[in-house]
Scaffold this motif. Structure first.
Motif, short mmCIF file in Angstrom:
data_model
loop_
_atom_site.label_atom_id
_atom_site.label_comp_id
_atom_site.label_asym_id
_atom_site.label_seq_id
_atom_site.Cartn_x
_atom_site.Cartn_y
_atom_site.Cartn_z
N ARG A 75 1.08 -1.26 -0.03
CA ARG A 75 0.12 0.12 -0.08
C ARG A 75 0.86 1.13 0.13
O ARG A 75 1.73 1.56 0.97
CB ARG A 75 -0.92 0.01 1.27
CG ARG A 75 -1.89 -1.35 1.13
CD ARG A 75 -2.44 -1.61 2.60
NE ARG A 75 -3.29 -2.64 2.06
CZ ARG A 75 -4.30 -3.15 3.12
NH1 ARG A 75 -4.67 -2.19 4.06
NH2 ARG A 75 -5.13 -4.00 3.00
N LYS A 78 0.79 5.59 2.46
CA LYS A 78 0.63 5.39 3.89
C LYS A 78 0.71 7.03 4.39
O LYS A 78 1.29 7.95 3.90
CB LYS A 78 1.64 4.62 4.32
CG LYS A 78 1.75 3.42 3.88
CD LYS A 78 2.96 2.53 4.36
CE LYS A 78 2.64 0.90 4.28
NZ LYS A 78 3.42 0.10 3.67
N GLY A 79 0.28 6.90 5.64
CA GLY A 79 0.32 8.12 6.76
C GLY A 79 -0.78 9.11 6.31
O GLY A 79 -0.64 10.44 6.68
N SER A 116 -3.97 2.32 2.06
CA SER A 116 -3.23 2.39 3.20
C SER A 116 -3.67 3.98 4.09
O SER A 116 -2.60 4.21 4.92
CB SER A 116 -1.86 2.45 3.26
OG SER A 116 -1.17 2.06 4.46
N GLU A 118 -4.75 5.82 6.73
CA GLU A 118 -5.04 5.22 8.09
C GLU A 118 -6.42 5.46 8.93
O GLU A 118 -6.57 4.62 9.62
CB GLU A 118 -3.87 5.84 9.25
CG GLU A 118 -2.45 5.62 8.50
CD GLU A 118 -1.29 6.04 9.19
OE1 GLU A 118 -1.60 7.02 10.01
OE2 GLU A 118 -0.20 6.01 8.70
#
Length: 149
Positions: A75, A78-79, A116, A118
């Motif tokens: 993925r 991210k973040g 991804s 979050e």
């Protein structure tokens, strides 16, 4: 208004060049820590143009990457977090509890989560149909408060 072909013509079988607006959107996604999607509920889901935007930009090697011998993709976004602000003519509680909250599940699990993100939050505004000016003003204040976060 963004100008692009909403149809991912060949799926992932061939590269379909991104129009300038889609290139800009991808650059903005890479830059952003938090992404806000504001859209009307349309036939119980997202409007076709939003789905086309996602289909054309959340692509392999941008949002995710398939790897040999690995059942789940890597993925690549991210973040990031996201907020969905969705307007509707149905009462939000009815959409969540009777229909099962399909737009949130789709965006959170199979689109943003797959890439991804979050955390995905949601704000439902409705029913819009026959809303009073006072009610609309309260919704505007609510969205303004979200913008300050």
């Amino acid at each position: 208004m963004m100008d692009f072909d909403i149809n991912l013509v060949s799926g992932y079988e061939a590269v379909q060049p991104l129009e300038p607006d889609l290139q800009h959107f991808q650059s903005s996604l890479l830059w952003a820590d938090h992404v806000v999607f504001i859209f009307p509920l349309w036939s119980g889901g997202m409007p076709a143009k939003l789905k086309g935007l996602i289909d054309r930009t959340f692509l392999p090697n941008f949002a995710f990457k398939f790897e040999a011998k690995n059942l789940t993709p890597q993925r690549l976004l991210k973040g990031r977090t996201a907020e969905l602000i969705v307007t509707m003519d149905s009462p939000p509680f009815y959409y969540r509890w009777i229909y099962g909250d399909p737009i949130y599940k789709q965006m959170k699990r199979t689109i943003l989560g797959f890439s991804s993100f979050e955390k995905v939050s949601k704000t439902y505004i409705g029913p819009i149909i026959n809303a009073t000016e006072d009610k609309k003003s309260k919704w505007n204040q609510r969205v303004a408060q979200l913008a300050k976060k």
